[in-house]
Enzyme design. Structure first.
Site, PDB file in Angstrom:
ATOM      1  CE  LYS A 270      -4.371  -1.669   1.803  1.00 20.80           C
ATOM      2  NZ  LYS A 270      -5.438  -1.503   2.792  1.00 20.80           N
TER       3      LYS A 270
ATOM      4  CG  ASP B 198      -9.291   0.433   2.848  1.00 25.73           C
ATOM      5  OD1 ASP B 198     -10.043  -0.360   2.255  1.00 25.73           O
ATOM      6  OD2 ASP B 198      -8.089   0.202   3.078  1.00 25.73           O
TER       7      ASP B 198
HETATM    8  P1  NAP Z   1      -2.364  -2.589  11.278  1.00 26.65           P
HETATM    9  O1  NAP Z   1      -1.990  -1.413  10.443  1.00 26.65           O
HETATM   10  O2  NAP Z   1      -1.353  -3.639  11.545  1.00 26.65           O
HETATM   11  O3  NAP Z   1      -2.905  -2.005  12.687  1.00 26.65           O
HETATM   12  C1  NAP Z   1      -3.346  -2.860  13.695  1.00 26.65           C
HETATM   13  C2  NAP Z   1      -3.766  -2.061  14.929  1.00 26.65           C
HETATM   14  O4  NAP Z   1      -4.235  -3.004  15.895  1.00 26.65           O
HETATM   15  C3  NAP Z   1      -2.632  -1.271  15.568  1.00 26.65           C
HETATM   16  O5  NAP Z   1      -3.133  -0.049  16.058  1.00 26.65           O
HETATM   17  C4  NAP Z   1      -2.189  -2.171  16.740  1.00 26.65           C
HETATM   18  O6  NAP Z   1      -1.760  -1.458  17.882  1.00 26.65           O
HETATM   19  C5  NAP Z   1      -3.490  -2.862  17.105  1.00 26.65           C
HETATM   20  N1  NAP Z   1      -3.206  -4.198  17.627  1.00 26.65           N
HETATM   21  C6  NAP Z   1      -2.626  -5.232  16.971  1.00 26.65           C
HETATM   22  N2  NAP Z   1      -2.524  -6.297  17.786  1.00 26.65           N
HETATM   23  C7  NAP Z   1      -3.012  -5.916  18.997  1.00 26.65           C
HETATM   24  C8  NAP Z   1      -3.156  -6.556  20.251  1.00 26.65           C
HETATM   25  N3  NAP Z   1      -2.769  -7.821  20.427  1.00 26.65           N
HETATM   26  N4  NAP Z   1      -3.719  -5.863  21.270  1.00 26.65           N
HETATM   27  C9  NAP Z   1      -4.116  -4.576  21.094  1.00 26.65           C
HETATM   28  N5  NAP Z   1      -3.989  -3.897  19.942  1.00 26.65           N
HETATM   29  C10 NAP Z   1      -3.456  -4.573  18.891  1.00 26.65           C
HETATM   30  O7  NAP Z   1      -3.612  -3.344  10.645  1.00 26.65           O
HETATM   31  P2  NAP Z   1      -4.770  -2.714   9.737  1.00 26.65           P
HETATM   32  O8  NAP Z   1      -4.344  -2.688   8.324  1.00 26.65           O
HETATM   33  O9  NAP Z   1      -5.232  -1.453  10.381  1.00 26.65           O
HETATM   34  O10 NAP Z   1      -5.893  -3.837   9.843  1.00 26.65           O
HETATM   35  C11 NAP Z   1      -6.542  -4.106  11.066  1.00 26.65           C
HETATM   36  C12 NAP Z   1      -7.698  -5.067  10.848  1.00 26.65           C
HETATM   37  O11 NAP Z   1      -8.679  -4.486  10.009  1.00 26.65           O
HETATM   38  C13 NAP Z   1      -7.286  -6.392  10.162  1.00 26.65           C
HETATM   39  O12 NAP Z   1      -7.962  -7.439  10.793  1.00 26.65           O
HETATM   40  C14 NAP Z   1      -7.781  -6.246   8.757  1.00 26.65           C
HETATM   41  O13 NAP Z   1      -8.138  -7.478   8.168  1.00 26.65           O
HETATM   42  C15 NAP Z   1      -9.038  -5.388   8.979  1.00 26.65           C
HETATM   43  N6  NAP Z   1      -9.378  -4.615   7.784  1.00 26.65           N
HETATM   44  C16 NAP Z   1     -10.621  -4.759   7.288  1.00 26.65           C
HETATM   45  C17 NAP Z   1     -10.999  -4.034   6.179  1.00 26.65           C
HETATM   46  C18 NAP Z   1     -12.395  -4.216   5.628  1.00 26.65           C
HETATM   47  O14 NAP Z   1     -12.617  -3.826   4.484  1.00 26.65           O
HETATM   48  N7  NAP Z   1     -13.297  -4.733   6.407  1.00 26.65           N
HETATM   49  C19 NAP Z   1     -10.100  -3.143   5.561  1.00 26.65           C
HETATM   50  C20 NAP Z   1      -8.816  -3.011   6.118  1.00 26.65           C
HETATM   51  C21 NAP Z   1      -8.463  -3.758   7.240  1.00 26.65           C
HETATM   52  P3  NAP Z   1      -0.349  -0.661  17.955  1.00 26.65           P
HETATM   53  O15 NAP Z   1      -0.586   0.627  17.211  1.00 26.65           O
HETATM   54  O16 NAP Z   1      -0.140  -0.467  19.388  1.00 26.65           O
HETATM   55  O17 NAP Z   1       0.650  -1.557  17.268  1.00 26.65           O
END
Ligand code: NAP
Length: 282
Positions: free
Chosen positions: A75, A111
């Protein structure tokens, strides 16, 4: 080596690129949309790693690929190879869609607006008096906060385990956004999980992003995770009497915005929802 299929029988080719890519639902969404609109397009999943992104974009130009969906881990990596970015992609420094504007390849990010469109259709009531808490501050949260920050909701509260990332994400939401804690959730109308906790097949599948004692029956609870469709978090929120929605809404709406950028056309969502719910349910 990056290999896009030849468009022998199809007028145009589009694709999702990333790695891993085999489980992507995007081909099902877009091929259903093309079929619904009687468009002779084919949409494929093509595995591309970060060190292949330059080759990938060269191939898009040479083969006149008409649209790309861009997913992890590309991305940000794709940005230097494009001719321009939309305002949203610049703000987020992340691209989830590439489209042609004349002879120029432009990077966009659909998104956040996809989330907002899903929320509007799910709630079917004005958003401007609603307070929304989002748990997590990664790429998905940033896109959602950025789109909601266009004065769409009364208040945005960002709750994240690392405070510095929460602050950066809240900044994207403008004056109505701030960093908060679990205790703030109880007073919010809408609570969104944007962490990966609850995803099927991961060690955190059964974990909750928020203790449910901070939730109540009057709230709308949304999980951006869509596999499983009903996460442990949504099951527990539903048990309290809250209205719940999975991440499928955002997934489909962000794809429809990409479809519009590539084809100039809208398509109806019902057929796509049915096909995707069946596929994820299986
Ligand atoms: P990302 O950039 O890796 O961010 C993940 C976030 O979750 C970070 O803020 C992280 O905290 C937090 N996190 C991760 N593990 C954790 C834990 N064990 N305890 C507490 N906080 C935790 O991921 P992303 O791209 O935002 O995606 C997140 C989710 O959204 C994924 O499951 C993805 O599949 C989903 N998603 C869905 C769509 C849709 O269209 N429905 C679109 C995009 C993403 P820190 O900042 O402290 O590291």
């Amino acid at each position: 080596m990056v290999e896009f299929p030849e468009s022998n029988r199809q007028e145009f080719i589009a694709a999702v690129v990333g790695k891993p890519i085999t489980h992507s639902l995007s081909p099902l969404i877009h091929n259903t949309a093309f079929k619904q609109e009687n468009l002779n397009w084919g949409y494929y999943a093509v595995e591309v790693s970060v060190n292949e992104i330059s080759e990938c974009i060269n191939a898009v130009r040479e083969k006149n690929i008409r649209g790309l969906s861009v997913t992890m881990p590309l991305k940000e990596a794709v940005i230097p190879y494009l001719d321009g970015l939309t305002e949203t992609a610049i703000k987020l420094n992340a691209v989830n869609c590439v489209f042609w504007d004349g002879d120029n390849l432009i990077g966009a990010n659909t998104d956040g607006d996809g989330f907002v469109n899903a929320l509007k259709s799910q709630l079917n009531q004005p958003l401007n008096q609603k307070s929304l808490a989002i748990v997590g501050a990664g790429g998905a949260a940033r896109s959602v906060i950025n789109s909601l920050g266009k004065d769409l909701v009364k208040e945005i509260i960002v709750v994240n385990r690392s405070n510095s990332k929460a602050k950066e994400a809240a900044y994207l939401g403008g004056p109505n956004a701030r960093v908060g804690s679990y205790e703030d959730l109880a007073a919010c109308d809408i609570v969104v999980n944007s962490t990966p906790l609850g995803m099927a097949g991961t060690p955190t599948e059964s974990l909750l992003p928020v203790p449910v004692e901070f939730l109540s029956a009057s709230q709308t609870v949304i999980d951006l995770v869509y596999n499983p469709i009903e996460t442990e978090f949504l099951q527990q929120a539903k048990g309290l009497g809250a209205s719940t929605f999975s991440g499928l809404g955002m997934l489909i709406h962000q794809a429809l915005l990409q479809f519009l950028l590539w084809t100039g056309q809208n398509t109806s969502i019902e057929g796509i929802e049915n096909v995707i719910s069946d596929a994820v349910g299986r």
